[in-house]
Design a protein around this motif. Structure first.
Motif: not given
Length: 98
Positions: A81-87, A93-94, A22-27, A11-15
């Motif tokens: 933003i969805v990727f940040f929420v998943l993070d 959960f981790s 998410g950072i790449a998309l915002c950039a 879960l940590n790796i997925c986060a």
């Protein structure tokens, strides 16, 4: 006990992966506001491929011309933003699994 630790690590790796995406998309959203950056880096093909991957419901939604001559892609921002929420969810959960 080992299974819980392995799940927490996974879960940590997925986060971390979700956070990087998410950072790449915002950039990318910021870079698309400036057409000179897009042309120099050759991001046009990447943007077209990402637009094709997006679900049809939000693909091309909220494309606004920026005052700098580029475009502001609200659909890419929503996915970021969805990727940040998943993070955030994976991080929580981790911690709960440990």
């Amino acid at each position: 006990m080992e299974a819980r630790k392995a799940a927490a690590v996974a879960l940590n790796i997925c986060a971390y992966a979700f956070r990087i995406i998410g950072i790449a998309l915002c950039a990318l959203v910021i870079m698309l506001c400036f057409p000179g950056i897009v042309n120099q880096l050759g991001l046009t093909g990447l943007v077209i491929d990402l637009s094709r991957v997006l679900p049809g419901v939000i693909a091309g939604w909220g494309v606004i011309v920026s005052p700098f001559g580029g475009v502001f892609r609200f659909d890419f921002l929503i996915v970021g933003i969805v990727f940040f929420v998943l993070d955030f969810a994976c991080s929580r959960f981790s911690r709960a699994v440990r």
